[in-house]
Design an enzyme around this catalytic site. Sequence first.
Site, PDB file in Angstrom:
ATOM      1  N   GLY A  60       6.080   6.787  -3.879  1.00 43.55           N
ATOM      2  CA  GLY A  60       4.822   6.330  -4.466  1.00 43.55           C
ATOM      3  C   GLY A  60       3.627   7.210  -4.192  1.00 43.55           C
ATOM      4  O   GLY A  60       2.642   7.164  -4.941  1.00 43.55           O
TER       5      GLY A  60
ATOM      6  N   THR B 282      -2.910 -10.997  -4.589  1.00 45.99           N
ATOM      7  CA  THR B 282      -3.521 -11.532  -3.374  1.00 45.99           C
ATOM      8  C   THR B 282      -4.598 -10.588  -2.854  1.00 45.99           C
ATOM      9  O   THR B 282      -4.582  -9.386  -3.123  1.00 45.99           O
ATOM     10  CB  THR B 282      -2.473 -11.746  -2.271  1.00 45.99           C
ATOM     11  OG1 THR B 282      -1.931 -10.479  -1.878  1.00 45.99           O
ATOM     12  CG2 THR B 282      -1.351 -12.655  -2.745  1.00 45.99           C
TER      13      THR B 282
ATOM     14  N   GLU C  29       0.826  -1.220   0.000  1.00 45.35           N
ATOM     15  CA  GLU C  29       0.000   0.000   0.000  1.00 45.35           C
ATOM     16  C   GLU C  29       0.856   1.265   0.000  1.00 45.35           C
ATOM     17  O   GLU C  29       0.581   2.229   0.726  1.00 45.35           O
ATOM     18  CB  GLU C  29      -0.939   0.005   1.216  1.00 45.35           C
ATOM     19  CG  GLU C  29      -1.850  -1.205   1.309  1.00 45.35           C
ATOM     20  CD  GLU C  29      -2.781  -1.341   0.103  1.00 45.35           C
ATOM     21  OE1 GLU C  29      -3.238  -0.304  -0.420  1.00 45.35           O
ATOM     22  OE2 GLU C  29      -3.024  -2.497  -0.323  1.00 45.35           O
TER      23      GLU C  29
ATOM     24  N   GLY D  26       2.004   2.536  -3.204  1.00 42.49           N
ATOM     25  CA  GLY D  26       1.916   3.174  -4.512  1.00 42.49           C
ATOM     26  C   GLY D  26       2.558   2.437  -5.662  1.00 42.49           C
ATOM     27  O   GLY D  26       2.728   3.017  -6.736  1.00 42.49           O
TER      28      GLY D  26
ATOM     29  N   GLU E 270       5.222  -6.143 -11.700  1.00 46.31           N
ATOM     30  CA  GLU E 270       4.886  -5.546 -10.408  1.00 46.31           C
ATOM     31  C   GLU E 270       4.831  -6.615  -9.327  1.00 46.31           C
ATOM     32  O   GLU E 270       4.021  -7.541  -9.394  1.00 46.31           O
ATOM     33  CB  GLU E 270       3.543  -4.821 -10.459  1.00 46.31           C
ATOM     34  CG  GLU E 270       3.236  -4.113  -9.147  1.00 46.31           C
ATOM     35  CD  GLU E 270       1.819  -3.604  -9.037  1.00 46.31           C
ATOM     36  OE1 GLU E 270       1.377  -3.363  -7.892  1.00 46.31           O
ATOM     37  OE2 GLU E 270       1.141  -3.460 -10.067  1.00 46.31           O
TER      38      GLU E 270
ATOM     39  N   LYS F 140       1.746  -9.334 -13.321  1.00 44.61           N
ATOM     40  CA  LYS F 140       1.611  -9.447 -11.866  1.00 44.61           C
ATOM     41  C   LYS F 140       1.801 -10.914 -11.525  1.00 44.61           C
ATOM     42  O   LYS F 140       0.925 -11.755 -11.804  1.00 44.61           O
ATOM     43  CB  LYS F 140       0.225  -8.981 -11.431  1.00 44.61           C
ATOM     44  CG  LYS F 140       0.009  -8.980  -9.925  1.00 44.61           C
ATOM     45  CD  LYS F 140       0.664  -7.780  -9.270  1.00 44.61           C
ATOM     46  CE  LYS F 140       0.332  -7.727  -7.785  1.00 44.61           C
ATOM     47  NZ  LYS F 140       0.929  -6.540  -7.136  1.00 44.61           N
TER      48      LYS F 140
END
Length: 237
Positions: A170, A41, A12, A14, A109, A37
């Site tokens: 981010g 999850t 979390e 960015g 990512e 990706k």
Amino acid sequence: MAVIVVSGTGTEIGKTVVTAALAAVARAQGRSVAVLKPAQTGVGVTEAGDVDEVARLGGGITGVELARYPEPLAPVTAAVRAGMATVRPHDVAEAVEKLAIEHDLVLVEGAGGLLVRFDEDGGTLADAARLLAAPVLVVVPAGLGTLNGAALTGEALRARGLEQLGVVVGSWPDAPDLAARCNLVDLPMDAGAPLLGAVPEGAGGLAPEEFRARAGSWLAPRLGGSWDAQAFTTAVR
């Protein structure tokens, strides 16, 4: 660069929005882009995941997920609890190599940080980056506590002989506090890599057209944009 691995110092912070900005800048230059990706999850089967968000904001990309697990946990834990197959570094490398044949840029990512485990053997995003011989872009938070995470991630990359492309903040706050402003100077030294961008807080909430128009102003020339670290640091301090 044909492949960039986007990691971070946590969750979390960015990574997805930074990945979307990289995609938007590359698309604006006329480059074809794929986003992979390895493991999504904490998202249900019918819900939009990170790849979907990158496609929405960045536009015109090929998006691929290798696995999706319902619980918001580390990939290996989420896979085991769901009774599903894990993703291994060589799975990531093979998928990226196939995408790179037909795309100018492939963005990978990660999930969480660099050393989050993907499989039962301890395979990580760092292992996938090593197999691909790809540089790693590290996304970090702006405020207090970010320097240690950036330093540890940089040390882990160097210990594995991996190239750290640079560091991107981010989510840069509208009203940065003293720690955030000082971190702009300290991050390159602690991370051992240049500061290559700062994405404004709330950028993911922009309309896609505005996001794409502004993305280049958040990223340094090394990433295809026009952002200037020295000018930005001087302005906010």
